[in-house]
Scaffold this motif. Sequence first.
Motif, mmCIF file in Angstrom:
data_model
loop_
_atom_site.group_PDB
_atom_site.id
_atom_site.type_symbol
_atom_site.label_atom_id
_atom_site.label_comp_id
_atom_site.label_asym_id
_atom_site.label_seq_id
_atom_site.Cartn_x
_atom_site.Cartn_y
_atom_site.Cartn_z
ATOM 1 N N MET A 139 6.312 14.702 -1.509
ATOM 2 C CA MET A 139 7.094 13.663 -2.179
ATOM 3 C C MET A 139 6.568 13.552 -3.598
ATOM 4 S SD MET A 139 7.171 10.916 0.988
ATOM 5 C CE MET A 139 8.446 9.823 0.405
ATOM 6 N N SER A 140 7.472 13.600 -4.574
ATOM 7 C CA SER A 140 7.028 13.680 -5.960
ATOM 8 C C SER A 140 8.054 13.053 -6.896
ATOM 9 C CB SER A 140 6.820 15.154 -6.337
ATOM 10 O OG SER A 140 6.567 15.283 -7.718
ATOM 11 N N ALA B 234 17.827 5.972 -1.536
ATOM 12 C CA ALA B 234 16.842 5.332 -2.417
ATOM 13 C C ALA B 234 15.707 6.315 -2.635
ATOM 14 C CB ALA B 234 16.322 4.039 -1.801
ATOM 15 N N PHE B 235 15.144 6.302 -3.854
ATOM 16 C CA PHE B 235 14.065 7.226 -4.184
ATOM 17 C C PHE B 235 13.052 6.480 -5.047
ATOM 18 C CE2 PHE B 235 11.944 10.451 -6.726
ATOM 19 C CZ PHE B 235 11.713 11.471 -5.822
ATOM 20 N N HIS B 236 11.870 6.217 -4.483
ATOM 21 C CA HIS B 236 10.811 5.504 -5.198
ATOM 22 C C HIS B 236 9.499 6.263 -4.996
ATOM 23 C CE1 HIS B 236 13.634 2.186 -5.632
ATOM 24 N NE2 HIS B 236 13.823 2.203 -4.330
ATOM 25 N N CYS B 237 9.246 7.238 -5.856
ATOM 26 C CA CYS B 237 8.028 8.044 -5.759
ATOM 27 C C CYS B 237 7.172 7.808 -6.995
ATOM 28 C CB CYS B 237 8.365 9.522 -5.609
ATOM 29 S SG CYS B 237 9.037 9.930 -3.983
ATOM 30 N N ASN B 238 5.933 7.400 -6.789
ATOM 31 C CA ASN B 238 5.031 7.070 -7.887
ATOM 32 C C ASN B 238 4.068 8.200 -8.237
ATOM 33 O OD1 ASN B 238 5.913 4.270 -8.161
ATOM 34 N ND2 ASN B 238 5.001 3.989 -6.138
ATOM 35 N N GLN B 239 3.771 9.056 -7.264
ATOM 36 C CA GLN B 239 2.862 10.164 -7.520
ATOM 37 C C GLN B 239 3.158 11.303 -6.566
ATOM 38 O OE1 GLN B 239 -0.779 7.852 -6.520
ATOM 39 N NE2 GLN B 239 -1.245 9.473 -5.049
ATOM 40 N N THR B 240 2.724 12.502 -6.932
ATOM 41 C CA THR B 240 2.960 13.667 -6.080
ATOM 42 C C THR B 240 1.984 13.654 -4.917
ATOM 43 O OG1 THR B 240 3.743 14.968 -7.956
ATOM 44 C CG2 THR B 240 3.020 16.182 -5.996
ATOM 45 N N GLN B 241 2.519 13.737 -3.713
ATOM 46 C CA GLN B 241 1.717 13.791 -2.487
ATOM 47 C C GLN B 241 2.216 14.935 -1.621
ATOM 48 O OE1 GLN B 241 2.238 9.779 -0.782
ATOM 49 N NE2 GLN B 241 0.026 9.667 -0.649
ATOM 50 N N THR B 242 1.284 15.714 -1.092
ATOM 51 C CA THR B 242 1.619 16.732 -0.112
ATOM 52 C C THR B 242 0.722 16.536 1.092
ATOM 53 O OG1 THR B 242 2.289 18.315 -1.814
ATOM 54 C CG2 THR B 242 1.808 19.202 0.353
ATOM 55 N N LYS C 41 0.812 -1.217 0.000
ATOM 56 C CA LYS C 41 0.000 0.000 0.000
ATOM 57 C C LYS C 41 0.848 1.271 0.000
ATOM 58 C CE LYS C 41 -3.950 -2.184 2.233
ATOM 59 N NZ LYS C 41 -4.957 -2.128 3.297
ATOM 60 N N VAL C 42 2.174 1.095 0.000
ATOM 61 C CA VAL C 42 3.064 2.256 0.006
ATOM 62 C C VAL C 42 3.035 2.929 -1.365
ATOM 63 C CG1 VAL C 42 5.482 2.991 0.165
ATOM 64 C CG2 VAL C 42 4.554 1.353 1.807
ATOM 65 N N SER D 254 13.958 5.530 6.686
ATOM 66 C CA SER D 254 13.060 5.263 5.572
ATOM 67 C C SER D 254 11.778 6.055 5.806
ATOM 68 C CB SER D 254 12.755 3.759 5.493
ATOM 69 O OG SER D 254 11.616 3.530 4.688
ATOM 70 N N ILE D 255 11.370 6.853 4.803
ATOM 71 C CA ILE D 255 10.175 7.689 4.902
ATOM 72 C C ILE D 255 9.176 7.181 3.882
ATOM 73 C CG2 ILE D 255 9.273 10.053 4.751
ATOM 74 C CD1 ILE D 255 12.245 10.961 5.253
ATOM 75 N N ARG D 256 8.023 6.707 4.353
ATOM 76 C CA ARG D 256 7.029 6.132 3.448
ATOM 77 C C ARG D 256 5.659 6.762 3.688
ATOM 78 N NH1 ARG D 256 6.805 -0.049 4.549
ATOM 79 N NH2 ARG D 256 6.721 0.719 6.679
ATOM 80 N N THR D 257 4.856 6.845 2.637
ATOM 81 C CA THR D 257 3.471 7.293 2.771
ATOM 82 C C THR D 257 2.575 6.341 1.983
ATOM 83 O OG1 THR D 257 3.790 8.811 0.904
ATOM 84 C CG2 THR D 257 3.967 9.753 3.119
ATOM 85 N N ASP D 258 1.325 6.204 2.459
ATOM 86 C CA ASP D 258 0.348 5.425 1.700
ATOM 87 C C ASP D 258 -0.646 6.378 1.044
ATOM 88 O OD1 ASP D 258 -1.454 6.209 3.661
ATOM 89 O OD2 ASP D 258 -1.764 4.207 4.488
ATOM 90 N N ALA D 259 -1.667 5.831 0.383
ATOM 91 C CA ALA D 259 -2.604 6.650 -0.386
ATOM 92 C C ALA D 259 -3.380 7.626 0.492
ATOM 93 C CB ALA D 259 -3.563 5.747 -1.159
ATOM 94 N N GLN D 260 -3.570 7.292 1.768
ATOM 95 C CA GLN D 260 -4.309 8.167 2.680
ATOM 96 C C GLN D 260 -3.416 9.216 3.340
ATOM 97 O OE1 GLN D 260 -5.071 4.648 2.721
ATOM 98 N NE2 GLN D 260 -6.671 5.355 1.318
#
Length: 281
Positions: free
Chosen positions: A180-181, A211-219, A150-151, A241-247
Amino acid sequence: MPFSAQPPASGERYALSASLDNARHLSSLLRAVHFQDHATCLATASGLRVTVEDAKCIQANAFIQAEIFQEFSVHEESVMFRISLSVLLDCLTIFGTSSLPGTSTALRMCYQGYGYPLMLFLEEGGVVTVCKINTQEPDELLDFDFCSTKVVNKIILQSEGLREAFAELDMTSEVLQITMSPDKPYFRLSTFGNAGSAHLDYPRDSDLMEAFHCNQTQTNRYKISLLKPSTKALALSCKVSIRTDAQGFLSLQYMIRNEDGQICFVEYYCCPDENITEAEL
């Protein structure tokens, strides 16, 4: 370790028993999640997880793998109890927080099961102290349901980069805004304090970025009061490690290397500040 090999008394069986040559390895990790008085401990064959929560908005987990201990034995599928983290830390540092050169406090930890106290045997310089800490029924823990599938965005940063950010940004701000973008600004930290807005950008090819794995822009914005406890873990860590999910839920996982070079992890989960509307971003 003088008492690591001692068997339990006749007929006595511990649900959990563990020993460490240096209790400071455990106490430093527990201090990294000590922002509330009580913690929930979960022991399984893979190790010990100590969880602390506050206001149903933030959760911290310290993971101490079984390999860190000289002995680690769990006689049930899992052993879980709630304990005063403040008292546990006081006991672990009963001989003081800094040992004399060449000496360390050895620890043996035993727990018989539900309703029994957690017993600590601490030895330094031939002196043994026994502590019994009452345990309680564990509370139901928050489930942030933060699994890798879900990341949405993930970066791994050398910890010094984040330490510098917390030193430079305006901590009078109520929130920390994280962008993150896959495109510029890639990774941006923003505050909105008494001195105005401040932004700190990290390019994806920064020397600090591992490491840099960003799939979409999130603020997303997070209350700084919730993030501040994690700076204890940040101070001890070498990578984060800094991770965000869709929410917009945030995971900060700190990799901590102890004096013997062994690796442990402390993870913080934080809810986004829901009072911020899209129009304000």
